[in-house]
Design an enzyme around this catalytic site. Structure first.
Site, PDB file in Angstrom:
ATOM      1  N   HIS A   1      -0.424   4.371  -4.132  1.00 44.63           N
ATOM      2  CA  HIS A   1      -1.025   3.115  -4.603  1.00 44.63           C
ATOM      3  C   HIS A   1      -1.654   2.340  -3.448  1.00 44.63           C
ATOM      4  O   HIS A   1      -1.450   2.654  -2.268  1.00 44.63           O
ATOM      5  CB  HIS A   1       0.024   2.257  -5.326  1.00 44.63           C
ATOM      6  CG  HIS A   1       1.197   1.834  -4.462  1.00 44.63           C
ATOM      7  ND1 HIS A   1       1.118   0.827  -3.521  1.00 44.63           N
ATOM      8  CD2 HIS A   1       2.486   2.296  -4.424  1.00 44.63           C
ATOM      9  CE1 HIS A   1       2.283   0.673  -2.933  1.00 44.63           C
ATOM     10  NE2 HIS A   1       3.149   1.561  -3.464  1.00 44.63           N
TER      11      HIS A   1
ATOM     12  N   CYS B   1       7.228   5.011  -1.837  1.00 46.12           N
ATOM     13  CA  CYS B   1       5.856   5.179  -2.321  1.00 46.12           C
ATOM     14  C   CYS B   1       4.900   5.445  -1.160  1.00 46.12           C
ATOM     15  O   CYS B   1       5.208   5.176   0.011  1.00 46.12           O
ATOM     16  CB  CYS B   1       5.413   3.938  -3.086  1.00 46.12           C
ATOM     17  SG  CYS B   1       6.174   3.776  -4.727  1.00 46.12           S
TER      18      CYS B   1
END
Length: 249
Positions: free
Chosen positions: A209, A225
């Protein structure tokens, strides 16, 4: 006797006429210049008006103008020097946001993965989108901080534009213990830590992301992440599809 008296009266008349003529002519004769003090700002000089032989200075010349700007700069040199010191510091911070090595670029790639595969090297903090002919498009990324590293192979299961964020319960509890309270839900936008795009990895809680903290790219900074600059994740988002294989090593 009468003759002498008449002669005296005639001489007096002639003298009187000459004196009158001389006084009348003197009225139009040039006067000598008036000599005044060199100090032309003296009040009595300024009251002479336009008297012959006198040149008056202008008001600007007589009354010297004040220069508040100059006095201000001399009175407050510390403020000027402080502004000069602070400006370079801001420029240094902006240059330090990201090392140029982490900007997107085409590089040689000799891995076994086929073109179209995403390979993430969490030790060097690079993401590779494998291309043909031994090439890859490389991006800088932020990866899991110590204790949050992981590896494995997944497929992109979803794609979102400006995704919302629902922090998992363990993350909320972990951050609360540090005195940092996370929201249970945050809509997509510039303040959202997931940034402009998100690529969801399988059924896990991990994503590739964007970020609202681009200066963290290149470091071990996340809870697992894979972070990218917003402009980079937008570029990657357009190049891959749901079902793309992602290999994290």
């Amino acid at each position: 006797m009468k003759t002498v008296l008449l002669s005296l009266l005639g001489a007096a008349a002639v003298l009187a006429a000459g004196a009158s003529s001389s006084n009348a002519g003197d009225r139009y004769a040039d006067r000598p210049p008036v000599m005044v003090s060199p100090d032309l700002s003296a009040p009595w000089v300024l009251q002479l008006g336009r008297a012959p032989g006198i040149v008056r200075q202008s008001r600007q010349a007589v009354q010297q103008p004040q220069q508040p700007q100059r006095r201000y700069q001399q009175a407050q040199p510390d403020r000027i020097r402080t502004a000069t010191v602070q400006a370079p510091a801001k420029r240094v911070v902006m240059r330090a946001q990201i090392d140029p090595i982490y900007l997107p670029q085409e590089v040689a790639f000799d891995g076994p993965q086929k073109p179209g595969t995403i390979v993430i090297d969490t030790t060097q903090n690079f993401l590779y989108l494998v291309e043909k002919n031994g090439k890859a498009r490389r991006y800088g990324v932020g990866t899991g901080k110590p204790g949050f590293e992981w590896s494995g192979t997944h497929k992109i299961s979803n794609k979102r534009v400006w995704p919302d964020w629902r922090p998992p319960a363990p993350m909320i509890a972990r951050e609360a213990a540090k005195g940092r309270y996370l929201p249970t839900y945050l809509a997509g936008g510039m303040e959202n830590p997931l940034g402009a795009r998100a690529l969801y990895l399988g059924s896990t809680e991990y994503r590739i992301h964007g970020t609202n903290q681009p200066w963290t790219i290149g470091g071990a900074v996340s809870s697992g992440c894979i972070r990218m600059r917003n402009e980079d994740v937008v570029d990657l988002y357009e190049r891959v599809n749901i079902g793309t294989t992602v290999v994290v090593i």
